[in-house]
Write a protein that holds these residues in place. Structure first.
Motif, PDB file in Angstrom:
ATOM      1  N   ILE A 127     147.162 -27.372 -16.775  1.00  0.00           N
ATOM      2  CA  ILE A 127     148.060 -26.769 -15.800  1.00  0.00           C
ATOM      3  C   ILE A 127     147.063 -27.906 -14.281  1.00  0.00           C
ATOM      4  O   ILE A 127     147.808 -28.156 -13.333  1.00  0.00           O
ATOM      5  N   ILE A 128     146.134 -28.144 -14.636  1.00  0.00           N
ATOM      6  CA  ILE A 128     145.873 -29.765 -14.359  1.00  0.00           C
ATOM      7  C   ILE A 128     146.535 -30.376 -13.926  1.00  0.00           C
ATOM      8  O   ILE A 128     147.150 -31.256 -13.013  1.00  0.00           O
ATOM      9  N   ALA A 129     147.048 -31.085 -15.365  1.00  0.00           N
ATOM     10  CA  ALA A 129     148.130 -32.102 -14.304  1.00  0.00           C
ATOM     11  C   ALA A 129     149.054 -31.907 -14.182  1.00  0.00           C
ATOM     12  O   ALA A 129     149.309 -33.187 -13.182  1.00  0.00           O
ATOM     13  N   ASP A 130     149.783 -30.991 -14.147  1.00  0.00           N
ATOM     14  CA  ASP A 130     150.983 -30.317 -13.335  1.00  0.00           C
ATOM     15  C   ASP A 130     150.810 -31.035 -11.523  1.00  0.00           C
ATOM     16  O   ASP A 130     149.919 -30.287 -11.055  1.00  0.00           O
ATOM     17  N   PRO A 131     151.554 -31.755 -10.954  1.00  0.00           N
ATOM     18  CA  PRO A 131     151.095 -32.044  -9.909  1.00  0.00           C
ATOM     19  C   PRO A 131     151.929 -30.999  -8.511  1.00  0.00           C
ATOM     20  O   PRO A 131     151.114 -31.375  -7.025  1.00  0.00           O
ATOM     21  N   ARG A 132     152.374 -30.245  -8.335  1.00  0.00           N
ATOM     22  CA  ARG A 132     152.601 -29.143  -8.277  1.00  0.00           C
ATOM     23  C   ARG A 132     151.123 -28.468  -8.000  1.00  0.00           C
ATOM     24  O   ARG A 132     151.264 -27.117  -7.225  1.00  0.00           O
ATOM     25  N   THR A 133     150.706 -28.030  -9.109  1.00  0.00           N
ATOM     26  CA  THR A 133     149.511 -27.618  -8.395  1.00  0.00           C
ATOM     27  C   THR A 133     147.961 -28.498  -8.463  1.00  0.00           C
ATOM     28  O   THR A 133     147.451 -28.365  -8.941  1.00  0.00           O
ATOM     29  N   SER A 153     139.628 -23.812  -9.345  1.00  0.00           N
ATOM     30  CA  SER A 153     139.911 -22.396  -9.142  1.00  0.00           C
ATOM     31  C   SER A 153     141.065 -23.911  -8.654  1.00  0.00           C
ATOM     32  O   SER A 153     141.255 -25.007  -8.564  1.00  0.00           O
ATOM     33  N   TYR A 154     142.444 -22.926  -9.069  1.00  0.00           N
ATOM     34  CA  TYR A 154     143.408 -23.672  -7.834  1.00  0.00           C
ATOM     35  C   TYR A 154     144.380 -22.572  -7.097  1.00  0.00           C
ATOM     36  O   TYR A 154     144.384 -20.891  -7.765  1.00  0.00           O
ATOM     37  N   TRP A 155     145.297 -22.509  -6.904  1.00  0.00           N
ATOM     38  CA  TRP A 155     146.496 -21.391  -5.898  1.00  0.00           C
ATOM     39  C   TRP A 155     147.593 -21.161  -6.231  1.00  0.00           C
ATOM     40  O   TRP A 155     148.154 -21.766  -7.224  1.00  0.00           O
ATOM     41  N   ARG A 156     147.743 -19.727  -7.605  1.00  0.00           N
ATOM     42  CA  ARG A 156     148.814 -19.231  -8.001  1.00  0.00           C
ATOM     43  C   ARG A 156     149.694 -19.225  -7.292  1.00  0.00           C
ATOM     44  O   ARG A 156     149.460 -17.643  -6.840  1.00  0.00           O
ATOM     45  N   PRO A 157     151.035 -19.425  -6.715  1.00  0.00           N
ATOM     46  CA  PRO A 157     152.097 -19.065  -6.541  1.00  0.00           C
ATOM     47  C   PRO A 157     152.074 -17.921  -6.583  1.00  0.00           C
ATOM     48  O   PRO A 157     152.565 -17.430  -8.291  1.00  0.00           O
ATOM     49  N   LEU A 158     152.974 -16.923  -5.797  1.00  0.00           N
ATOM     50  CA  LEU A 158     153.715 -16.022  -6.390  1.00  0.00           C
ATOM     51  C   LEU A 158     155.479 -16.302  -6.954  1.00  0.00           C
ATOM     52  O   LEU A 158     156.292 -16.953  -6.575  1.00  0.00           O
ATOM     53  N   ASP A 159     155.250 -15.190  -8.121  1.00  0.00           N
ATOM     54  CA  ASP A 159     156.573 -14.990  -9.041  1.00  0.00           C
ATOM     55  C   ASP A 159     157.522 -14.602  -8.664  1.00  0.00           C
ATOM     56  O   ASP A 159     157.044 -13.280  -8.766  1.00  0.00           O
ATOM     57  N   SER A 160     158.641 -14.557  -8.048  1.00  0.00           N
ATOM     58  CA  SER A 160     159.559 -13.444  -7.127  1.00  0.00           C
ATOM     59  C   SER A 160     159.707 -12.549  -9.072  1.00  0.00           C
ATOM     60  O   SER A 160     160.420 -11.338  -8.138  1.00  0.00           O
ATOM     61  N   ALA A 163     133.300 -23.652 -18.970  1.00  0.00           N
ATOM     62  CA  ALA A 163     133.558 -24.718 -19.983  1.00  0.00           C
ATOM     63  C   ALA A 163     133.919 -25.997 -20.321  1.00  0.00           C
ATOM     64  O   ALA A 163     134.221 -26.493 -20.976  1.00  0.00           O
ATOM     65  N   GLU A 164     135.633 -25.122 -20.169  1.00  0.00           N
ATOM     66  CA  GLU A 164     137.028 -26.002 -20.467  1.00  0.00           C
ATOM     67  C   GLU A 164     136.584 -27.217 -20.082  1.00  0.00           C
ATOM     68  O   GLU A 164     137.176 -27.834 -20.156  1.00  0.00           O
ATOM     69  N   CYS A 165     137.004 -26.926 -18.679  1.00  0.00           N
ATOM     70  CA  CYS A 165     136.666 -28.211 -17.952  1.00  0.00           C
ATOM     71  C   CYS A 165     136.185 -28.917 -17.571  1.00  0.00           C
ATOM     72  O   CYS A 165     135.624 -30.126 -17.422  1.00  0.00           O
ATOM     73  N   ASP A 166     134.488 -28.427 -17.694  1.00  0.00           N
ATOM     74  CA  ASP A 166     133.424 -29.233 -18.441  1.00  0.00           C
ATOM     75  C   ASP A 166     133.980 -30.089 -19.271  1.00  0.00           C
ATOM     76  O   ASP A 166     133.012 -31.323 -19.382  1.00  0.00           O
ATOM     77  N   VAL A 221     140.272 -32.065  -8.627  1.00  0.00           N
ATOM     78  CA  VAL A 221     140.382 -32.756  -9.835  1.00  0.00           C
ATOM     79  C   VAL A 221     141.530 -32.992 -10.223  1.00  0.00           C
ATOM     80  O   VAL A 221     142.485 -32.268  -9.546  1.00  0.00           O
ATOM     81  N   LYS A 222     141.932 -34.046 -10.448  1.00  0.00           N
ATOM     82  CA  LYS A 222     143.335 -34.846 -11.730  1.00  0.00           C
ATOM     83  C   LYS A 222     142.304 -34.806 -12.841  1.00  0.00           C
ATOM     84  O   LYS A 222     141.659 -35.103 -13.066  1.00  0.00           O
TER      85      LYS A 222
END
Length: 126
Positions: A37-43, A58-65, A79-82, A106-107
């Motif tokens: 999720i973090i490595a995805d440049p669109r997120t 946190s990140y913004w989860r776009p609406l899935d049509s 915990a995993e992010c740390d 975060v990148k």
């Protein structure tokens, strides 16, 4: 001759010159999912650090049509992010500070590949 137990040598990281876990080590499934999720440049992923030291990734989860789900902020497991941050797999950008919190982008960081010179030297030796 009796058998003896040999314990793993525990030396401080300063003595070995290393800074914690290797960045190329294996990931748990939860860490791999977070890193994906973090490595995805669109997120764009952010960490908010409150005055007391509490962190929230946190990140913004776009609406899935197709499913009608999303369109909201989603939190990542702290915990995993740390663990990823301590291992050097993710890095924090420039801080944006206000009186109650500090926000960082975060990148994912690139893990160094093996030495190209060593591969080249082996090719010449053959």
């Amino acid at each position: 001759m009796p058998l003896t137990v040999v314990h793993a040598q525990t030396t401080p990281s300063r003595a070995t010159g290393r800074r914690g876990p290797r960045p190329g080590g294996p990931l748990s499934p939860a860490e791999a999912d977070v890193l994906r999720i973090i490595a995805d440049p669109r997120t764009p992923v952010f960490v908010t650090v409150r005055e007391g030291g509490r962190r929230r990734y946190s990140y913004w989860r776009p609406l899935d049509s197709a499913t009608g789900r999303g369109g909201c902020y989603a939190a990542l497991p702290t915990a995993e992010c740390d663990k990823l941050h301590a291992a050097g797999r993710i890095s924090l950008g420039e801080p944006l500070t206000d009186p109650a919190r500090t926000i960082y982008r975060v990148k994912a960081t690139r893990t160094p590949a093996g030495s190209v010179r060593a591969v080249r030297d082996r090719a010449y030796a053959a």
